[in-house]
Write a protein that holds these residues in place. Sequence first.
Motif, short mmCIF file in Angstrom:
data_model
loop_
_atom_site.label_atom_id
_atom_site.label_comp_id
_atom_site.label_asym_id
_atom_site.label_seq_id
_atom_site.Cartn_x
_atom_site.Cartn_y
_atom_site.Cartn_z
N UNK A 215 -25.43 -16.81 16.22
CA UNK A 215 -24.88 -18.10 15.80
C UNK A 215 -25.45 -19.24 16.64
N UNK A 216 -25.84 -20.31 15.96
CA UNK A 216 -26.27 -21.51 16.68
C UNK A 216 -25.08 -22.41 17.01
N UNK A 217 -24.01 -22.34 16.18
CA UNK A 217 -22.84 -23.18 16.43
C UNK A 217 -21.67 -22.66 15.60
N UNK A 218 -20.48 -22.57 16.24
CA UNK A 218 -19.25 -22.20 15.56
C UNK A 218 -18.32 -23.41 15.54
N UNK A 219 -18.03 -23.93 14.34
CA UNK A 219 -17.21 -25.13 14.14
C UNK A 219 -15.79 -24.70 13.77
N UNK A 220 -14.88 -24.80 14.73
CA UNK A 220 -13.53 -24.28 14.52
C UNK A 220 -12.51 -25.39 14.26
N UNK A 221 -11.46 -24.99 13.55
CA UNK A 221 -10.28 -25.81 13.37
C UNK A 221 -9.07 -24.99 13.72
N UNK A 222 -7.93 -25.63 13.90
CA UNK A 222 -6.63 -25.03 14.14
C UNK A 222 -5.97 -25.61 15.40
N UNK A 223 -6.72 -25.69 16.50
CA UNK A 223 -6.19 -26.30 17.71
C UNK A 223 -6.59 -27.77 17.72
N UNK A 224 -5.66 -28.65 18.05
CA UNK A 224 -5.84 -30.09 17.84
C UNK A 224 -6.52 -30.80 19.00
N UNK A 225 -6.80 -30.10 20.06
CA UNK A 225 -7.47 -30.71 21.21
C UNK A 225 -8.96 -30.41 21.15
N UNK A 226 -9.79 -31.45 21.22
CA UNK A 226 -11.24 -31.26 21.23
C UNK A 226 -11.65 -30.49 22.48
N UNK A 227 -12.41 -29.41 22.30
CA UNK A 227 -12.76 -28.57 23.45
C UNK A 227 -13.84 -27.55 23.07
N UNK A 228 -14.57 -27.15 24.11
CA UNK A 228 -15.51 -26.05 23.97
C UNK A 228 -14.85 -24.79 24.48
N UNK A 229 -15.26 -23.64 23.93
CA UNK A 229 -14.72 -22.35 24.33
C UNK A 229 -15.89 -21.48 24.79
N UNK A 230 -15.72 -20.85 25.93
CA UNK A 230 -16.78 -19.97 26.43
C UNK A 230 -16.96 -18.76 25.50
N UNK A 231 -18.20 -18.42 25.23
CA UNK A 231 -18.46 -17.29 24.36
C UNK A 231 -19.95 -17.00 24.27
#
Length: 381
Positions: A215-231
């Motif tokens: 994956x080049x980028x995973x665009x997530x929704x559900x949590x309302x705070x803008x943030x990056x997640x380690x992975x």
Amino acid sequence: MRILHTSDWHVGKVLKGQSRAADHITALRALVDVAEAERPDLVIVAGDLYDTATPTAESTTIVTRGLTALRGTGAEVVVIGGNHDNGKGLDALRSWADAAGITLRGAIGKPEEHLISGTTKDGEEWRLIALPFLSQRYAVRANEMFELSAAEITQSYAHYVGNLINHLAQGFGAGTVNLLTAHLTVIGATMGGGEREAHTIMGYAVPASVFPTSLHYAALGHLHRAQAVNGPCPIRYSGSPLPIDFGEEENLAGAVIVDVTASTAARVREVPLPVATPLRTVRGTLEQLATLDTGPAWLRVYVQEAPRAGLREEVQELLPKALEVRIDPKLLPSAGSGRAEAARAGRSAGELFADYLDQRGHADEATVTLFHRLHDEVMHS
């Protein structure tokens, strides 16, 4: 290619009886302005377009006009359903969406429907896994849920999501920009403050390892705070375009711009959006509250006064935009500090109510008088 990533619009949100429609219109207009300025090739809306599964006609108008305006900037638009949305209801709009040039996936269908392909105006190919919100009951068969422990159900849910992503990722190409959008909770991410607790608890969380390294980028929704997640790849929540509830008043309202190619890493920029009516929490006595200049904000007020009948009305007279009025918790008796519960035998409803107020630190003669009046009206009606 350039991507505009947004999510969790929650159009139709009513905050303590106050409609947020005007704020949503302002936020979506600003989002369209960003799209016009940044000229993305692809707009991803990662779920929770609506705040309720039964949106009003006004909410549907706001959402469809917003999506149409985003498509009108020349970008491809892909939308998935979230846990607040009615997935099948969204899918009922697919004929409209197809005619408008918008790709809509409200609920999980056949796997092949969830791998979307496209080519930018510059000829760059992209692939996108589009996963709407998955309930536990959908992912884990109902009869299995009765037989499994909570930990086993959690493991089964994450296993199902991981298998589905891995299956769809087989359609990725070596020379394509490989993307994913999903509406879910990833372990290690931080809640924004206004999410629906039942769908963000650990039973619905998945480890970042479900995302493939391709994956080049995973665009997530559900949590309302803008943030990056380690992975194993770039994983990000865009956050909501406006604070949804008072628990989110400190969150950055905005969207995310992503620049990425098949051979280069994603470069991410957060783009702030204006909030027409901010949310604000204030504290103080009536005298202190009377001196505040709170501007256009909707207010949550913690009153530093002894509880009494009519206090809420006094606060709202001073601060007409106070949607929520509470006694400051510091003034309330701590748990267990009240006297033992009085015996009920032989005592009237009014006496029991007065005793309850006393135990809770709310003793007030005017409130007891109002209770007696209401009780008499009910008993003699």
